[in-house]
Design a protein around this motif. Structure first.
Motif, PDB file in Angstrom:
ATOM      1  N   VAL A  30      70.822 -16.358  95.794  1.00 37.15           N
ATOM      2  CA  VAL A  30      70.299 -15.232  95.021  1.00 37.15           C
ATOM      3  C   VAL A  30      70.675 -15.333  93.552  1.00 37.15           C
ATOM      4  O   VAL A  30      69.981 -14.811  92.685  1.00 37.15           O
ATOM      5  N   ALA A  31      71.784 -16.015  93.260  1.00 30.20           N
ATOM      6  CA  ALA A  31      72.304 -16.058  91.893  1.00 30.20           C
ATOM      7  C   ALA A  31      71.821 -17.266  91.090  1.00 30.20           C
ATOM      8  O   ALA A  31      72.277 -17.476  89.956  1.00 30.20           O
ATOM      9  N   ILE A  32      70.933 -18.055  91.652  1.00 31.47           N
ATOM     10  CA  ILE A  32      70.508 -19.305  91.015  1.00 31.47           C
ATOM     11  C   ILE A  32      70.048 -19.133  89.558  1.00 31.47           C
ATOM     12  O   ILE A  32      70.471 -19.890  88.676  1.00 31.47           O
ATOM     13  N   PRO A  33      69.186 -18.155  89.216  1.00 32.90           N
ATOM     14  CA  PRO A  33      68.768 -18.040  87.805  1.00 32.90           C
ATOM     15  C   PRO A  33      69.939 -17.766  86.864  1.00 32.90           C
ATOM     16  O   PRO A  33      69.974 -18.280  85.745  1.00 32.90           O
ATOM     17  N   HIS A  34      70.923 -16.971  87.304  1.00 35.33           N
ATOM     18  CA  HIS A  34      72.091 -16.677  86.467  1.00 35.33           C
ATOM     19  C   HIS A  34      72.951 -17.924  86.285  1.00 35.33           C
ATOM     20  O   HIS A  34      73.494 -18.157  85.200  1.00 35.33           O
ATOM     21  N   ILE A  35      73.098 -18.710  87.354  1.00 31.79           N
ATOM     22  CA  ILE A  35      73.868 -19.947  87.257  1.00 31.79           C
ATOM     23  C   ILE A  35      73.192 -20.917  86.285  1.00 31.79           C
ATOM     24  O   ILE A  35      73.854 -21.545  85.449  1.00 31.79           O
ATOM     25  N   LYS A  36      71.888 -21.022  86.397  1.00 29.88           N
ATOM     26  CA  LYS A  36      71.142 -21.924  85.507  1.00 29.88           C
ATOM     27  C   LYS A  36      71.364 -21.552  84.043  1.00 29.88           C
ATOM     28  O   LYS A  36      71.630 -22.430  83.203  1.00 29.88           O
ATOM     29  N   THR A  37      71.306 -20.268  83.732  1.00 32.76           N
ATOM     30  CA  THR A  37      71.527 -19.817  82.356  1.00 32.76           C
ATOM     31  C   THR A  37      72.975 -20.029  81.939  1.00 32.76           C
ATOM     32  O   THR A  37      73.255 -20.486  80.826  1.00 32.76           O
ATOM     33  N   GLY A  38      73.910 -19.741  82.857  1.00 32.61           N
ATOM     34  CA  GLY A  38      75.326 -19.813  82.530  1.00 32.61           C
ATOM     35  C   GLY A  38      75.816 -21.208  82.205  1.00 32.61           C
ATOM     36  O   GLY A  38      76.672 -21.379  81.323  1.00 32.61           O
ATOM     37  N   ILE A  39      75.271 -22.213  82.901  1.00 34.77           N
ATOM     38  CA  ILE A  39      75.726 -23.583  82.648  1.00 34.77           C
ATOM     39  C   ILE A  39      74.735 -24.360  81.782  1.00 34.77           C
ATOM     40  O   ILE A  39      74.895 -25.556  81.585  1.00 34.77           O
ATOM     41  N   PHE A 163      85.457  -9.650  82.040  1.00 36.36           N
ATOM     42  CA  PHE A 163      86.101 -10.718  81.284  1.00 36.36           C
ATOM     43  C   PHE A 163      85.385 -12.054  81.485  1.00 36.36           C
ATOM     44  O   PHE A 163      85.267 -12.855  80.564  1.00 36.36           O
ATOM     45  N   LEU A 164      84.887 -12.279  82.709  1.00 35.87           N
ATOM     46  CA  LEU A 164      84.164 -13.504  83.034  1.00 35.87           C
ATOM     47  C   LEU A 164      82.692 -13.213  83.238  1.00 35.87           C
ATOM     48  O   LEU A 164      82.310 -12.094  83.589  1.00 35.87           O
ATOM     49  N   GLU A 165      81.860 -14.225  83.014  1.00 40.45           N
ATOM     50  CA  GLU A 165      80.443 -14.088  83.333  1.00 40.45           C
ATOM     51  C   GLU A 165      80.290 -13.794  84.824  1.00 40.45           C
ATOM     52  O   GLU A 165      80.974 -14.377  85.661  1.00 40.45           O
ATOM     53  N   GLY A 166      79.371 -12.882  85.149  1.00 38.24           N
ATOM     54  CA  GLY A 166      79.235 -12.414  86.520  1.00 38.24           C
ATOM     55  C   GLY A 166      78.966 -13.508  87.541  1.00 38.24           C
ATOM     56  O   GLY A 166      79.465 -13.453  88.671  1.00 38.24           O
ATOM     57  N   TRP A 167      78.205 -14.541  87.155  1.00 37.42           N
ATOM     58  CA  TRP A 167      77.861 -15.582  88.123  1.00 37.42           C
ATOM     59  C   TRP A 167      79.090 -16.349  88.584  1.00 37.42           C
ATOM     60  O   TRP A 167      79.126 -16.879  89.696  1.00 37.42           O
ATOM     61  N   ARG A 168      80.121 -16.407  87.743  1.00 39.90           N
ATOM     62  CA  ARG A 168      81.335 -17.137  88.122  1.00 39.90           C
ATOM     63  C   ARG A 168      82.061 -16.447  89.282  1.00 39.90           C
ATOM     64  O   ARG A 168      82.771 -17.099  90.056  1.00 39.90           O
ATOM     65  N   LEU A 169      81.877 -15.142  89.388  1.00 42.21           N
ATOM     66  CA  LEU A 169      82.560 -14.389  90.440  1.00 42.21           C
ATOM     67  C   LEU A 169      82.069 -14.764  91.830  1.00 42.21           C
ATOM     68  O   LEU A 169      82.790 -14.574  92.817  1.00 42.21           O
ATOM     69  N   ILE A 170      80.853 -15.296  91.939  1.00 42.16           N
ATOM     70  CA  ILE A 170      80.348 -15.651  93.270  1.00 42.16           C
ATOM     71  C   ILE A 170      81.131 -16.824  93.864  1.00 42.16           C
ATOM     72  O   ILE A 170      81.140 -17.014  95.084  1.00 42.16           O
TER      73      ILE A 170
END
Length: 480
Positions: A30-39, A163-170
């Motif tokens: 579900v978090a794939i688009p956020h991960i793509k943007t984050g990295i 403090f951290l980007e939300g996608w990192r929490l997954i």
């Protein structure tokens, strides 16, 4: 230090491994688009985030079981849990796509070493037939719950501001769970004797890993790089390594050595048909999540939380149907699976009909995804029974390990092939219409693959009831 506690509490410790392993498949979807943007990744980078975890899991699952025999289940379980925590932290703090994907591969390897120890512990701790079925049922329920919780958290956590980007929490959410379970495992899990006779097929693992990576990686990367020569060379190398792997396994079997895969299994026609069912079904499974997430969130502007809730409905449909189907399969055999495949095909057609523009009737999507989940729940829990139907009992353990390896490989292959169809259809600057068109093309392909699943189910002889999956000591499957 070994403190005696209830075996049901031991089951809770053991079940943490399948919870983490399965959740990490679905929370990422579900978090794939956020991960793509984050990295700052590309389309192929995010395909690899899913595929490399599955490849690590697939190629080391059988070896993980052998490691427990050789080094002791308690040692291997604790070491694998520690590695899972470390690789989860590496994923959560990754700065580049390469760092994230390398960590994901080893995260899959650690999962592959955890799961077999839990299954073996259940067999040893719960000796009575009824008690063992109950324990396996709880273990399976934990896996099912993990898939639903993963989809919910995968939608919720990326939108968290902190403090951290939300996608990192997954990924980082694994740390408190793993660090709680690890000392409990060291303190409470009973020690066991190492069996010196159990060995490793090191060359088999290397050949299979090399073959799968050489096939899956260029399938994902090649499209984006316009198929350079090294991609073609890798594909050819993968085919050669796969042929060498098969030859190597046959020779070891003839010499009386312990191969990674027992090639005698492929002498059974029903097993081969069952593996074809597994191949085409699991190519659909995770590619469905990938293309739907990309369309809903990136194409149509859904929030990740809303997408997560949609998939929770799909997961609830799966859980309900799986409970019902396990009662129906002993009565009606493969007809239950055929009905489930038909439901999946019809509801995928409804996906195409409803997801036809920016003004989607969002409320209509909930019952459609729920119905799709019921189709999955009618098929998946009994796929193992299809493959093992006529396998001699002495080969059942090898067959279940082969099944799980094949399953994870098929999912990774589906991510490469169906994801490739979707992303190649988008074009360089896609708009909403391009996303819808790419989604239709990929979904029609998935419908065709499900048609092949139905065809191979039809090839299976007779409509007699299938053996219950609970009768086989098998690694747990990812759950929808």
């Amino acid at each position: 230090m070994n403190i005696q506690i209830s075996k049901w509490l031991l089951l809770a410790i053991i079940s943490s491994s399948v919870f983490l392993s399965v959740m990490d498949i679905f929370i990422v979807n579900v978090a794939i688009p956020h991960i793509k943007t984050g990295i700052h990744g590309t389309d192929s980078d995010i395909q690899l985030v899913i595929a490399l975890y599955l490849l690590g899991y697939a190629t080391f699952l059988v070896t993980g079981g052998r490691a427990g025999d050789y080094y002791g289940k308690k040692r291997v379980f604790a070491a694998a849990m520690l590695l899972f925590v470390v690789t989860s932290a590496a994923c959560g703090f990754a700065q580049t796509p390469w760092q994230l994907n390398a960590a994901r591969f080893f995260q899959g390897v650690s999962a592959a070493w955890m799961i077999p120890q839990g299954i073996t512990y259940i067999q040893e701790l719960f000796r009575g037939g009824r008690e063992r079925v109950k324990a396996l049922g709880i273990y399976g329920s934990v896996a099912g719950s993990a898939s639903v919780i993963g989809q919910f958290l995968g939608g919720l956590l990326p939108e968290t501001n902190g403090f951290l980007e939300g996608w990192r929490l997954i990924f980082l959410i694994n740390l408190p769970i793993g660090l709680l379970v690890l000392p409990m495992a060291l303190m409470f899990l009973p020690p066991d004797q190492r069996r010196k006779g159990a060995g490793f097929d090191h060359s088999g693992v290397l050949l299979l890993t090399g073959a799968l990576v050489s096939i899956i990686y260029p399938l994902i990367r090649g499209r984006e790089l316009n198929w350079p020569l090294w991609c073609i060379a890798m594909l050819i190398t993968g085919g050669v390594l796969l042929a060498l792997f098969v030859t190597d396994q046959k020779q070891k079997q003839l010499r009386g050595r312990l191969p990674l895969l027992d090639v005698r299994l492929f002498g059974f026609r029903d097993f081969n048909i069952g593996m074809a069912v597994v191949l085409f079904y699991f190519m659909v499974q995770d590619s469905y999540f990938l293309i739907n997430v990309m369309l809903l969130e990136t194409g149509l502007g859904f929030s990740s939380a809303e997408t997560g809730m949609l998939f929770v409905f799909q997961g609830v449909g799966y859980v309900i149907a799986s409970l019902v189907s396990l009662r129906l399969v002993p009565l009606f055999g493969k007809k239950v699976l055929q009905a489930g495949v038909l439901i999946m095909i019809i509801t995928l057609a409804l996906h195409i009909a409803v997801l036809n523009g920016p003004d989607v009737d969002r409320q209509l999507l909930y019952p459609i995804l729920f119905a799709y989940g019921t189709g999955c729940g009618s098929v998946l829990p009994s796929l193992l029974a299809v493959g093992l139907k006529n396998i001699p009992i002495e080969l059942a353990g090898a067959a279940s390990g082969t099944f799980s390896t094949f399953q994870q490989t098929a999912i990774a292959l589906g991510i490469g092939v169906i994801g490739g169809i979707f992303f190649s259809s988008l074009g360089p600057l896609p708009d909403v219409a391009a996303y819808i068109s790419a989604y239709r093309m990929a979904t029609v392909t998935n419908i065709g693959l499900l048609g092949l699943v139905g065809f191979f189910l039809w090839l299976l002889p007779g409509d007699e009831p299938l053996r219950s999956p609970a009768d086989a000591a098998c690694p747990i499957q990812s759950s929808n």
